[in-house]
Structure formats: C-alpha cells, structure tokens
Design a protein around this motif. Sequence first.
Motif, PDB file in Angstrom:
ATOM      1  N   LYS A   1       0.807  -1.227   0.087  1.00  0.00           N
ATOM      2  CA  LYS A   1      -0.131   0.011  -0.036  1.00  0.00           C
ATOM      3  C   LYS A   1       0.821   1.137  -0.061  1.00  0.00           C
ATOM      4  CE  LYS A   1      -1.856   1.245   4.008  1.00  0.00           C
ATOM      5  NZ  LYS A   1      -2.647   1.344   5.220  1.00  0.00           N
ATOM      6  N   ARG A   2       1.967   1.072   0.673  1.00  0.00           N
ATOM      7  CA  ARG A   2       2.818   2.360   0.754  1.00  0.00           C
ATOM      8  C   ARG A   2       3.774   2.372  -0.484  1.00  0.00           C
ATOM      9  NH1 ARG A   2       2.408   0.720   6.409  1.00  0.00           N
ATOM     10  NH2 ARG A   2       1.307   2.401   7.438  1.00  0.00           N
ATOM     11  N   VAL A   3       3.835   1.653  -1.222  1.00  0.00           N
ATOM     12  CA  VAL A   3       4.538   1.573  -2.457  1.00  0.00           C
ATOM     13  C   VAL A   3       3.831   2.110  -3.335  1.00  0.00           C
ATOM     14  CG1 VAL A   3       5.467   0.333  -4.375  1.00  0.00           C
ATOM     15  CG2 VAL A   3       6.048  -0.495  -2.141  1.00  0.00           C
ATOM     16  N   LYS A   4       2.604   1.771  -3.381  1.00  0.00           N
ATOM     17  CA  LYS A   4       1.555   2.605  -4.169  1.00  0.00           C
ATOM     18  C   LYS A   4       1.235   3.953  -4.189  1.00  0.00           C
ATOM     19  CE  LYS A   4      -0.620   0.437  -7.016  1.00  0.00           C
ATOM     20  NZ  LYS A   4      -0.603   0.266  -8.299  1.00  0.00           N
ATOM     21  N   SER A   5       1.362   4.273  -2.722  1.00  0.00           N
ATOM     22  CA  SER A   5       1.192   5.591  -2.552  1.00  0.00           C
ATOM     23  C   SER A   5       2.441   6.653  -2.656  1.00  0.00           C
ATOM     24  CB  SER A   5       0.775   6.136  -0.798  1.00  0.00           C
ATOM     25  OG  SER A   5       2.131   5.455  -0.282  1.00  0.00           O
ATOM     26  N   GLY A   6       3.446   5.855  -2.983  1.00  0.00           N
ATOM     27  CA  GLY A   6       4.758   6.660  -3.005  1.00  0.00           C
ATOM     28  C   GLY A   6       5.543   6.872  -1.748  1.00  0.00           C
ATOM     29  N   LEU A   7       4.992   6.400  -0.721  1.00  0.00           N
ATOM     30  CA  LEU A   7       5.791   6.560   0.455  1.00  0.00           C
ATOM     31  C   LEU A   7       7.073   5.510   0.585  1.00  0.00           C
ATOM     32  CD1 LEU A   7       5.325   8.161   3.171  1.00  0.00           C
ATOM     33  CD2 LEU A   7       4.434   6.227   4.164  1.00  0.00           C
ATOM     34  N   VAL A   8       6.858   4.560  -0.066  1.00  0.00           N
ATOM     35  CA  VAL A   8       8.104   3.680  -0.232  1.00  0.00           C
ATOM     36  C   VAL A   8       8.470   3.720  -1.584  1.00  0.00           C
ATOM     37  CG1 VAL A   8       8.792   1.328  -0.216  1.00  0.00           C
ATOM     38  CG2 VAL A   8       7.582   2.055   1.596  1.00  0.00           C
ATOM     39  N   ALA A   9       9.774   4.076  -1.938  1.00  0.00           N
ATOM     40  CA  ALA A   9      10.293   3.951  -3.209  1.00  0.00           C
ATOM     41  C   ALA A   9       9.946   2.934  -4.280  1.00  0.00           C
ATOM     42  CB  ALA A   9      11.802   4.139  -3.256  1.00  0.00           C
ATOM     43  N   ASP A  10       9.723   3.475  -5.536  1.00  0.00           N
ATOM     44  CA  ASP A  10       9.610   2.355  -6.637  1.00  0.00           C
ATOM     45  C   ASP A  10      10.568   1.343  -6.679  1.00  0.00           C
ATOM     46  OD1 ASP A  10       9.470   1.101  -8.858  1.00  0.00           O
ATOM     47  OD2 ASP A  10       8.604   2.894 -10.233  1.00  0.00           O
ATOM     48  N   PRO A  11      10.206   0.239  -6.528  1.00  0.00           N
ATOM     49  CA  PRO A  11      11.284  -0.985  -6.667  1.00  0.00           C
ATOM     50  C   PRO A  11      12.156  -1.046  -7.835  1.00  0.00           C
ATOM     51  CG  PRO A  11       9.101  -2.109  -6.544  1.00  0.00           C
ATOM     52  CD  PRO A  11       8.974  -0.563  -6.235  1.00  0.00           C
ATOM     53  N   LYS A  12      11.255  -0.676  -8.664  1.00  0.00           N
ATOM     54  CA  LYS A  12      12.124  -0.547 -10.044  1.00  0.00           C
ATOM     55  C   LYS A  12      13.299   0.225 -10.115  1.00  0.00           C
ATOM     56  CE  LYS A  12       8.124  -2.514 -12.749  1.00  0.00           C
ATOM     57  NZ  LYS A  12       7.275  -2.365 -13.928  1.00  0.00           N
ATOM     58  N   LYS A  13      12.885   1.607  -9.649  1.00  0.00           N
ATOM     59  CA  LYS A  13      14.027   2.713  -9.593  1.00  0.00           C
ATOM     60  C   LYS A  13      15.160   2.122  -8.559  1.00  0.00           C
ATOM     61  CE  LYS A  13      10.837   6.528 -10.624  1.00  0.00           C
ATOM     62  NZ  LYS A  13      10.574   7.718  -9.960  1.00  0.00           N
ATOM     63  N   ILE A  14      14.813   1.389  -7.672  1.00  0.00           N
ATOM     64  CA  ILE A  14      15.711   0.916  -6.567  1.00  0.00           C
ATOM     65  C   ILE A  14      16.691   0.075  -7.536  1.00  0.00           C
ATOM     66  CG2 ILE A  14      16.357  -0.469  -4.535  1.00  0.00           C
ATOM     67  CD1 ILE A  14      15.042   2.249  -3.722  1.00  0.00           C
ATOM     68  N   GLU A  15      16.194  -0.922  -8.082  1.00  0.00           N
ATOM     69  CA  GLU A  15      17.039  -1.954  -8.839  1.00  0.00           C
ATOM     70  C   GLU A  15      17.936  -1.048  -9.850  1.00  0.00           C
ATOM     71  OE1 GLU A  15      14.604  -4.720 -10.760  1.00  0.00           O
ATOM     72  OE2 GLU A  15      14.315  -5.905  -8.915  1.00  0.00           O
ATOM     73  N   GLN A  16      17.316  -0.039 -10.516  1.00  0.00           N
ATOM     74  CA  GLN A  16      18.042   0.837 -11.381  1.00  0.00           C
ATOM     75  C   GLN A  16      19.426   1.372 -10.993  1.00  0.00           C
ATOM     76  OE1 GLN A  16      15.352   3.381 -13.148  1.00  0.00           O
ATOM     77  NE2 GLN A  16      14.229   1.701 -14.322  1.00  0.00           N
ATOM     78  N   VAL A  17      19.358   1.676  -9.666  1.00  0.00           N
ATOM     79  CA  VAL A  17      20.931   2.286  -9.088  1.00  0.00           C
ATOM     80  C   VAL A  17      21.514   1.506  -8.525  1.00  0.00           C
ATOM     81  CG1 VAL A  17      19.394   4.461  -8.662  1.00  0.00           C
ATOM     82  CG2 VAL A  17      19.419   2.816  -6.941  1.00  0.00           C
ATOM     83  N   ALA A  18      21.210   0.340  -8.279  1.00  0.00           N
ATOM     84  CA  ALA A  18      22.118  -0.897  -7.556  1.00  0.00           C
ATOM     85  C   ALA A  18      23.272  -0.860  -8.346  1.00  0.00           C
ATOM     86  CB  ALA A  18      21.393  -2.298  -7.664  1.00  0.00           C
ATOM     87  N   PRO A  19      24.463  -1.314  -7.860  1.00  0.00           N
ATOM     88  CA  PRO A  19      24.469  -1.627  -6.376  1.00  0.00           C
ATOM     89  C   PRO A  19      24.422  -0.503  -5.292  1.00  0.00           C
ATOM     90  CG  PRO A  19      26.809  -1.744  -7.381  1.00  0.00           C
ATOM     91  CD  PRO A  19      25.663  -1.472  -8.493  1.00  0.00           C
ATOM     92  N   LYS A  20      24.386   0.847  -5.916  1.00  0.00           N
ATOM     93  CA  LYS A  20      24.417   1.867  -4.836  1.00  0.00           C
ATOM     94  C   LYS A  20      22.908   1.552  -4.178  1.00  0.00           C
ATOM     95  CE  LYS A  20      25.665   5.934  -6.057  1.00  0.00           C
ATOM     96  NZ  LYS A  20      25.634   7.457  -6.543  1.00  0.00           N
ATOM     97  N   SER A  21      22.903   2.107  -2.816  1.00  0.00           N
ATOM     98  CA  SER A  21      21.880   2.180  -2.239  1.00  0.00           C
ATOM     99  C   SER A  21      20.706   2.884  -2.698  1.00  0.00           C
ATOM    100  CB  SER A  21      22.028   2.450  -0.717  1.00  0.00           C
ATOM    101  OG  SER A  21      20.974   2.828   0.028  1.00  0.00           O
ATOM    102  N   GLY A  22      19.318   2.709  -2.495  1.00  0.00           N
ATOM    103  CA  GLY A  22      18.439   3.822  -2.897  1.00  0.00           C
ATOM    104  C   GLY A  22      18.443   5.053  -1.835  1.00  0.00           C
TER     105      GLY A  22
END
Length: 429
Positions: A243-264
């Motif tokens: 629910k918090r991913v959908k609201s934007g409170l938790v970061a988009d997991p696809k964007k987190i993967e894109q910056v790996a291995p750097k932390s989100g």
Amino acid sequence: MGTSRNVERRTILKAAGATAATLGLAATTGCGGGSGSSGDGTVTLRYAWWGGEPRTIAIKKSIALFEKKYPKIKIKPEFTDYAAFWEKFQTQASGGNPPDVFQNAVGFLRKYDKRGILLDLKTQADAGNLSLDKFRNGVLANGQVDGKQLGVPVGANTMALVIDLKAFKKAGVEAKFGWTWDEYFAALQTVQDKLKIAGDTGYFSIMYLYDLYLRQNGKAFFTESDLGFTEDDLTQWWADGYKRVKSGLVADPKKIEQVAPKSGLSAGLAASEFTWDNFSIRYEGEGESDYGLAPIPTTDGKQTGQYLGSLMLSAFAGTKHPEEAARFISFMVHDPEVGKIMGYDRGILATTEQYDAFKPTDPSNKGVAAYEDEVAKAGVLGKITPHPSGADVVESAFLRIGGEVAQGKTKPADAAKALFGEAKAAFAG
C-alpha cells in the motif's frame, strides 16, 4: 547477520537458497584438505572468510601477528565474496573438506551442526585453549546452540534506521527514541509532501526488521524449529508495505534496482533505510548528503525488539588440529592489536580487550559505536531469535518474495502462502 539492503548479502542469499535445494550435506569426520603438519612440527590451518578487500587486508595483517606469536602454526588464507563463499563451503562440507576455521553467521549454525560439520568449541575452552570470557553485552550466546558453543563472535551489530539528515531537517521532522510506527510513517509522509521523494527504500522485504516488529508484538520470526508467526500476520505486513509503495511513501522498487549496487538512500530516491548499523558506513561513500543512525520505531513507545547479531568464527569438527584452531580463534577475538587492525569492519568489536583497544576517529564509526551504546543503555536489547536449520533459505525466500510483492507481481496473501511453503521444505531438508 541479516540482509538489510546489503547488496553483498542479498547476492549470497539467492545463491545459498538455490544451492541448499540441490546439495545434500552428509556428516563428515575427515580433515580439511591443505591442512596438516610438517616434519618440524609446524601445523598449517586453513582459514576462510567472505568480505571485501579492506577486510582481507586487515585479516592478513592479523594473521601475520598470530604467526609471529605462534611460529609453529601457519595459516593458509582462503577468501572470496559472500555468494561464492557459501557455494564453495557447501561443496567442501559435502566432500569432508571444509576449512579448519571459517567465518560464520547465526543462520548457518543449526544447519551445519545438524550435518556434523561444526566443532563444539566449549571442549577447547574447557581444555584451556580458548577463552570465552570478556564478551560484551551477552553476545557470546549468539554462537550457542543446544548447550554447544558452535561459533565465537568477532563483532556485534544491531538493526538501525539510517536517515538522510538533510532531508529530515529540511522537512522539519525528527527521529527520536520511542517513536511509534505510526509516528515514523507520518514523518515519512511529511518528507514526501515537502521534498517530493519517497520516505523509505523498501522496509517490508527485510526479514530481520520484520523479526523486530514481531518481537515488539510478543512473537518472533523463528522458533527453534519453525516460523513463529502466521500467514495472516505476514499477509498484513506485506499488504501494508505494498500500500505504501502504491502511495509513493516507499520508493518504486524498479528505480531501486536501476541504481544498484548503490543504495536507494544514497542515490536520493528516499529519505531512510533500515539496515544493520555497521553497514551504515557505506552511505557516506556512496551519497552526497549527510547520514545518521536513528532509532527503530516501536509498537508500544518503548520496546524495539532489538538484539545484537554477530559474525563469528567456527571450526571444523573433523580438523586434525582442534587445539591450534582454538588458539587461533581465541587470538583473533581477544588480541588488542587485532582489534586495532580490524576496527568495526565486522561490527562493533565483541570482546572488551578489543573494544577498549580500538578508538574510532572517523565520524561514521564513532556514530555506530554511539548508537549501539545508546541502545544498550536504553535497556531494550534482548536475546537473538533462534534460527533453525534452513533459516538461510527462508531468509533468501523472504527477500525474493517480498520483492515480488513490492513490484505487484504477487498478491500479499499468495506471497505469504508461498513463503510458508518454502519454509516448510527448508526446515525438512
């Protein structure tokens, strides 16, 4: 030690889960290959660990000190990254050829004890070859299973919340001890509203954080042989997270993967991230902001559910040189000079001799030490959650399936059912 957004650990957990499903490990009594005695009475021990280059450099310096003090004991180092370490170790163990001494973690103790791989180091302590005294904050218990001392801690760490200090200040929110989960999420909502970034990088796929939440509510992730919560418990945890991913409170997991291995967090995609406190040193090197350690949110305004985790040293039950292996372990966890060399690479130093010998000078390490000291003084530290055989596979599954929930690939209820299915298979293996 837990996943907690650590890239190195995330990699091994996937590999360990796959490997454990395909390799059966038999109890072994043979001696590790490459170990032995020379004609002049010199003994050679194989010592294996995982970690990056700084750890390897420090350990090799420590080995040199040991060999100077014990010239009749030579150490043959074996090191690799986290994923390759456990893949190789499983192969070695199944063939009766593991190292004499090796780095270990709580999730693997029952697994390899069940297979007859781990030496009960209490026998060597009773013989006077290993000191089990002067360990800080009860961390020695982390290496104990069913009355046996299967590992000796070299460092200690606990879960923490790493925050972007500039973002929190700009948003006008404060992280304080005793805040509740509702207050935490309200603070992140303020961050999102004012700064237009997510509040968190993805808390709900971190097994060790969920363990803290369960402990706050009178449960725990593991019992000695099973899971300590229900499918409904986990469904609610993952549903709230999604629910918090959908609201934007938790970061988009696809964007987190894109910056790996750097932390989100260090990439500026979110303002906070849960991790083990000693892993927090990475953020200053990766990011362009200032970062600090903040308290774990609570259910009741006091109890965080925290405990000290640790990396530890274990020995092979079939080593031809148990006395020498024990002396080496004792040196590596008690010698003050080794403490100065290793610093907090593997967590806050576990013994008083090493803790007192190493005085951190950089802000990051000082912050980690201060955080653990504050948590200890708050009186909230409890005992570590038991980890049954197969816990490493479950941890891998929790991270993977939680990631599928975050991306909307699996519904929370279906995900919880899948996790319980994989856990049942792992515990039976």
